[in-house]
Design an enzyme around this catalytic site. Structure first.
Site, PDB file in Angstrom:
ATOM      1  N   GLY A  28       3.669 -34.072 -61.520  1.00 20.29           N
ATOM      2  CA  GLY A  28       3.282 -33.225 -62.636  1.00 20.29           C
ATOM      3  C   GLY A  28       4.033 -31.910 -62.609  1.00 20.29           C
ATOM      4  O   GLY A  28       4.701 -31.567 -61.624  1.00 20.29           O
ATOM      5  N   ILE A  30       4.855 -27.770 -62.733  1.00 23.00           N
ATOM      6  CA  ILE A  30       4.416 -26.649 -61.913  1.00 23.00           C
ATOM      7  C   ILE A  30       3.055 -26.177 -62.431  1.00 23.00           C
ATOM      8  O   ILE A  30       2.876 -25.970 -63.633  1.00 23.00           O
ATOM      9  CB  ILE A  30       5.435 -25.495 -61.982  1.00 23.00           C
ATOM     10  N   SER A  35      -2.183 -29.510 -56.379  1.00 28.08           N
ATOM     11  CA  SER A  35      -2.803 -29.081 -55.116  1.00 28.08           C
ATOM     12  C   SER A  35      -4.320 -29.196 -55.183  1.00 28.08           C
ATOM     13  O   SER A  35      -4.965 -29.663 -54.236  1.00 28.08           O
ATOM     14  CB  SER A  35      -2.403 -27.641 -54.784  1.00 28.08           C
ATOM     15  N   GLU A  53       2.743 -30.400 -50.678  1.00 30.31           N
ATOM     16  CA  GLU A  53       4.110 -29.880 -50.707  1.00 30.31           C
ATOM     17  C   GLU A  53       4.266 -28.808 -49.631  1.00 30.31           C
ATOM     18  O   GLU A  53       3.384 -27.961 -49.473  1.00 30.31           O
ATOM     19  CB  GLU A  53       4.424 -29.272 -52.077  1.00 30.31           C
ATOM     20  N   TYR A  86      14.269 -18.511 -57.592  1.00 28.33           N
ATOM     21  CA  TYR A  86      13.768 -18.021 -58.877  1.00 28.33           C
ATOM     22  C   TYR A  86      14.473 -16.740 -59.312  1.00 28.33           C
ATOM     23  O   TYR A  86      14.695 -16.515 -60.506  1.00 28.33           O
ATOM     24  CB  TYR A  86      12.261 -17.788 -58.812  1.00 28.33           C
ATOM     25  N   GLU A 127       2.052 -35.166 -52.477  1.00 27.18           N
ATOM     26  CA  GLU A 127       2.142 -34.186 -53.556  1.00 27.18           C
ATOM     27  C   GLU A 127       3.620 -34.080 -53.945  1.00 27.18           C
ATOM     28  O   GLU A 127       4.389 -33.383 -53.332  1.00 27.18           O
ATOM     29  CB  GLU A 127       1.593 -32.830 -53.109  1.00 27.18           C
ATOM     30  N   ASP A 133      12.029 -34.593 -56.909  1.00 26.16           N
ATOM     31  CA  ASP A 133      12.974 -33.597 -56.390  1.00 26.16           C
ATOM     32  C   ASP A 133      14.306 -33.695 -57.124  1.00 26.16           C
ATOM     33  O   ASP A 133      14.854 -32.690 -57.580  1.00 26.16           O
ATOM     34  CB  ASP A 133      13.224 -33.831 -54.887  1.00 26.16           C
ATOM     35  N   TYR A 190      -0.282 -17.893 -63.835  1.00 23.02           N
ATOM     36  CA  TYR A 190      -0.789 -16.516 -63.811  1.00 23.02           C
ATOM     37  C   TYR A 190      -2.076 -16.429 -62.994  1.00 23.02           C
ATOM     38  O   TYR A 190      -2.279 -15.489 -62.223  1.00 23.02           O
ATOM     39  CB  TYR A 190      -1.047 -16.010 -65.232  1.00 23.02           C
ATOM     40  N   GLU A 197       6.378 -17.138 -58.432  1.00 23.10           N
ATOM     41  CA  GLU A 197       6.365 -17.864 -59.703  1.00 23.10           C
ATOM     42  C   GLU A 197       6.069 -16.990 -60.926  1.00 23.10           C
ATOM     43  O   GLU A 197       6.125 -17.492 -62.052  1.00 23.10           O
ATOM     44  CB  GLU A 197       5.313 -18.979 -59.636  1.00 23.10           C
TER      45      GLU A 197
END
Length: 260
Positions: A28, A30, A35, A53, A86, A127, A133, A190, A197
């Site tokens: 799925g 992000i 989790s 992960e 990122y 996970e 990947d 958020y 992230e």
């Protein structure tokens, strides 16, 4: 004293009782809720285990359960490769994706020699997988010009070789796709507040969503692994909070496992 009975000599993907360990990947976007979902699953049955992960490794932080685990060379050298990727994707995407896949393979292989070896009906939930990947995240970074042609070619060659060495032990019996809208995923990013992230734009999540849909819903995404075309997939709508339908989701997973 009686001689103890001989135990079945098992392979890494087989329990000590001779039962094959089912391997299911939770896929799925992000912040889709993977989790949270695997934490629910590991409470359901003692024969179910999860491999989360290895985000702590990517952030160069030892997680609580790894308190006594020796640091890897990459951790000793320092560096939060998730944050670096990122902040400067054109520079660090190749490094991050290579390390993310390596650490995933290491964690998933290690889990095959864990407590499930004595389970009666063992199920191992990953996970994410080595396939997402490559075909979701690394592919998207290449298509977004964050990996150049040479890096992408090397990554694919490396990924093929790693799977030729270890892939048979990690082959999946099923995939559970946690399907959530990019907008919902952004909101959850958020809420969970992972520093690395917080700068993720909606456009990035939309690209990843499209790839997940192509691979797991429409099954139009082509891979180098033919067996994936036949792997059973359970799609779960997770736009609503898991607390509102936890029992229903678990029952769907049980039913799915009975058919794989």
């Amino acid at each position: 004293m009686a001689t103890p009975p001989k135990r079945f000599c098992s392979s890494p993907s087989t329990s000590s009782e001779g039962t094959r360990i089912k391997k299911i990947s939770i896929e799925g976007n992000i912040a889709a809720g993977k989790s949270t979902f695997v934490n629910i699953l590991k409470q359901v049955c003692e024969d179910w285990e999860v491999v989360p992960e290895p985000v702590a490794r990517w952030c160069n932080v030892q997680s609580t359960q790894d308190e006594f685990e020796e640091l890897t060379t990459s951790q000793k050298s320092g560096g939060n490769v998730l944050q670096m990727m990122y902040e400067k994707p054109e520079r660090w995407s190749f490094i991050f994706q290579s390390y993310a896949c390596l650490s995933r393979i290491r964690a998933q292989l290690a889990s095959l020699n864990g407590s499930l070896r004595d389970a009666e009906k063992p199920v191992l939930f990953f996970e994410r997988s080595v396939y997402s990947d490559r075909y979701i995240f690394a592919s998207n970074l290449y298509e977004s010009d964050c990996m150049n042609e040479t890096e992408w070619t090397i990554y694919q060659d490396w990924h093929d070789w790693m799977n030729s060495q270890f892939g048979q032990s990690l082959e999946l019996d099923g995939i559970i796709y946690l399907r959530a809208t990019p907008e919902k995923c952004l909101n959850r990013i958020y809420i969970r507040g992972r520093d690395e992230e917080q700068g993720i734009p909606l456009e990035y999540l939309e690209k990843l969503h499209y790839k997940h849909e192509s691979w797991l819903l429409h099954r139009t995404l082509k891979t180098n692994f033919e067996y994936l075309q036949e792997v059973p997939i359970l799609t779960l709508d997770v736009n609503l909070d898991f607390k509102d339908k936890e029992e229903s989701l678990v029952e769907k997973v049980k039913e799915f496992l009975s058919t794989t």
